[in-house]
Design a protein around this motif. Structure first.
Motif, mmCIF file in Angstrom:
data_model
loop_
_atom_site.group_PDB
_atom_site.id
_atom_site.type_symbol
_atom_site.label_atom_id
_atom_site.label_comp_id
_atom_site.label_asym_id
_atom_site.label_seq_id
_atom_site.Cartn_x
_atom_site.Cartn_y
_atom_site.Cartn_z
ATOM 1 N N UNK A 132 0.843 -1.188 0.000
ATOM 2 C CA UNK A 132 0.000 0.000 0.000
ATOM 3 C C UNK A 132 0.881 1.242 0.000
ATOM 4 N N UNK A 133 0.455 2.283 -0.723
ATOM 5 C CA UNK A 133 1.158 3.563 -0.700
ATOM 6 C C UNK A 133 0.133 4.682 -0.619
ATOM 7 N N UNK A 134 0.296 5.581 0.351
ATOM 8 C CA UNK A 134 -0.615 6.718 0.454
ATOM 9 C C UNK A 134 -0.212 7.792 -0.549
ATOM 10 N N UNK A 135 -1.229 8.430 -1.153
ATOM 11 C CA UNK A 135 -1.026 9.499 -2.128
ATOM 12 C C UNK A 135 -1.570 10.783 -1.509
ATOM 13 N N UNK A 136 -0.667 11.571 -0.944
ATOM 14 C CA UNK A 136 -1.081 12.706 -0.137
ATOM 15 C C UNK A 136 -1.890 13.725 -0.928
ATOM 16 N N UNK A 137 -1.501 13.986 -2.168
ATOM 17 C CA UNK A 137 -2.223 14.968 -2.977
ATOM 18 C C UNK A 137 -3.366 14.330 -3.773
ATOM 19 N N UNK A 138 -3.564 13.040 -3.632
ATOM 20 C CA UNK A 138 -4.651 12.362 -4.330
ATOM 21 C C UNK A 138 -5.791 11.972 -3.423
ATOM 22 N N UNK A 139 -5.564 12.079 -2.084
ATOM 23 C CA UNK A 139 -6.553 11.646 -1.095
ATOM 24 C C UNK A 139 -6.974 10.203 -1.362
ATOM 25 N N UNK A 140 -5.961 9.364 -1.513
ATOM 26 C CA UNK A 140 -6.164 7.942 -1.807
ATOM 27 C C UNK A 140 -4.996 7.145 -1.246
ATOM 28 N N UNK A 141 -5.189 5.831 -1.162
ATOM 29 C CA UNK A 141 -4.023 4.958 -1.084
ATOM 30 C C UNK A 141 -4.099 3.975 -2.239
ATOM 31 N N UNK A 142 -2.929 3.637 -2.721
ATOM 32 C CA UNK A 142 -2.775 2.783 -3.892
ATOM 33 C C UNK A 142 -2.486 1.358 -3.424
ATOM 34 N N UNK A 143 -3.117 0.387 -4.071
ATOM 35 C CA UNK A 143 -2.945 -1.024 -3.703
ATOM 36 C C UNK A 143 -2.177 -1.718 -4.820
ATOM 37 N N UNK A 144 -1.065 -2.342 -4.457
ATOM 38 C CA UNK A 144 -0.259 -3.093 -5.424
ATOM 39 C C UNK A 144 -0.179 -4.561 -5.012
ATOM 40 N N UNK A 145 -0.052 -5.439 -6.008
ATOM 41 C CA UNK A 145 0.093 -6.861 -5.699
ATOM 42 C C UNK A 145 1.542 -7.172 -5.375
ATOM 43 N N UNK A 146 1.857 -8.442 -5.190
ATOM 44 C CA UNK A 146 3.197 -8.832 -4.750
ATOM 45 C C UNK A 146 4.272 -8.532 -5.788
#
Length: 375
Positions: free
Chosen positions: A246-260
């Motif tokens: 998971x990575x938070x996107x501060x200017x996107x107001x989202x978190x990004x989900x990545x697989x392995x």
């Protein structure tokens, strides 16, 4: 009644008296003075603590049994931010911004035993084995995100400065020196280890990327652009089972989900300016600290549905579970407090006063959090 000779009766009486005295001594409560003389290291090992870095001070130590600050550690430098503790709990590593170094602190004495230069503007600290990995931001400019619809501010003309690549300093804690660097993107921020411990995953604010590097060689293995999902990636976290990042996107107001394999599979909406992010120890829930919204948000880790918003304080960036997983400690810089949140009820139960702009928090024994993972 038997009539023993006098001398023999006397010997038996003395033996009986000695036996009674021995039993009484065994049952006597322990001498408090003797207990106080127990080695300090043993007492320290039995106590769970949290270490809280404060940007305008040092490091506050919270006794997790009482939820009280018991001491303040002088890091012998200004601007402490990221911090991490060694696996045995004997050393605390703190990034200090102003002198471009890390302070290595003996946790038994609270004294700085070494300061090691790591590069300009150090921020995150991650410790694995005898090595510390410290991110830096040599071209950091910071500042709040633009308002919706507003024109972005003009960039400085110094393009060369803007393109300065950040470094992840690799510090050998046994030798007490920086042994090499891994080149990241401009304004490298969060640092995470891959599930197998062979790769380093970092967020790069200035060019809106997440990059994956071979830890042994420093080789860049993959670059993931975040711009189409949101800008300014900050927090980064692997799931306990290693299947998701998971990575938070501060200017996107989202978190990004990545697989392995670090493929983006989806994004999840959050409140304003998400930063610190972590799973719970079981991997069932995801926790996100949203700075501007003043919330700790909780999501289901399988469905990504929001479970609850927990109101918090001002500028809350980083948090950690306690080692027993019963509470969450959230450092709120502009509230000069660490908020204590019941991990089951998801309610604030206490505020621990921590002055001088608390930034990050880790515990020993180690626990899940935005700066650390449980062992």
């Amino acid at each position: 009644m038997l009539n023993f000779p006098f001398a023999r009766r006397t010997r038996i009486s003395l033996l009986l008296l000695a036996l009674v005295a021995s039993v009484a001594a065994c049952n006597k409560p322990a001498d408090p003075a003797s207990e106080a003389a127990a080695p300090a290291a043993d007492n320290a090992a039995a106590t769970s603590v949290a270490y809280v870095s404060t940007q305008d001070g040092g490091v506050d130590v919270i006794d997790l049994a009482t939820m009280q600050v018991t001491k303040q550690l002088d890091v012998k430098a200004e601007g402490p931010r990221g911090l991490g503790v060694t696996d045995d709990g004997k050393k605390l590593i703190v990034a200090t911004k102003e002198n471009e170094s890390i302070s290595v602190i003996d946790t038994a004495t609270g004294e700085v035993v070494q300061q090691i230069n790591v590069g300009k503007n150090p921020e995150f600290v991650r410790v694995s084995g005898n090595y510390a990995y410290v991110s830096s931001e040599p071209s950091a400019k910071g500042g709040p995100p633009p308002k919706p619809g507003a024109k972005p501010e003009e960039e400085d003309d110094d393009d060369d400065d803007e393109k300065i690549p950040a470094k992840i300093a690799v510090v050998d804690l046994t030798k007490g020196e920086k042994i090499r660097e891994i080149t990241g993107g401009p304004e490298t921020e969060g640092v995470e280890f891959s599930a197998d411990g062979k790769q380093l995953v970092i967020t790069n604010e200035a060019d809106n990327t997440v990059t994956v590097h071979d830890i042994a060689t420093g080789e860049l293995l993959k670059t993931i652009s975040t711009h189409e999902y949101g800008d300014r990636p900050r927090g980064i976290k692997v799931s306990p089972d290693g299947s998701t990042y998971l990575a938070t996107l501060e200017f996107g107001n989202k978190f990004m989900v990545m697989d392995k394999d670090f493929n983006v599979v989806r994004t999840v909406d959050t409140a304003a300016t998400p930063y610190g992010i972590a799973y719970d120890a079981k991997g069932d829930r995801i926790f996100v600290a949203t700075n501007k919204a003043k919330l700790l948000q909780v999501f289901d880790a399988k469905t990504f549905e929001k479970i609850k918003d927990v109101p918090t304080g001002n500028r809350c960036w980083h948090f950690s579970f306690t080692p027993d997983n019963k509470n969450i400690l959230l450092a709120c810089g502009k509230s000069d407090a660490v908020f204590v949140i019941d991990a089951d009820k998801l309610e604030v139960t206490k505020q621990v006063e921590v002055k001088n702009m608390p930034w990050g928090v880790v515990t020993f024994p180690k626990a899940m959090g935005s700066l650390e993972n449980a062992k």
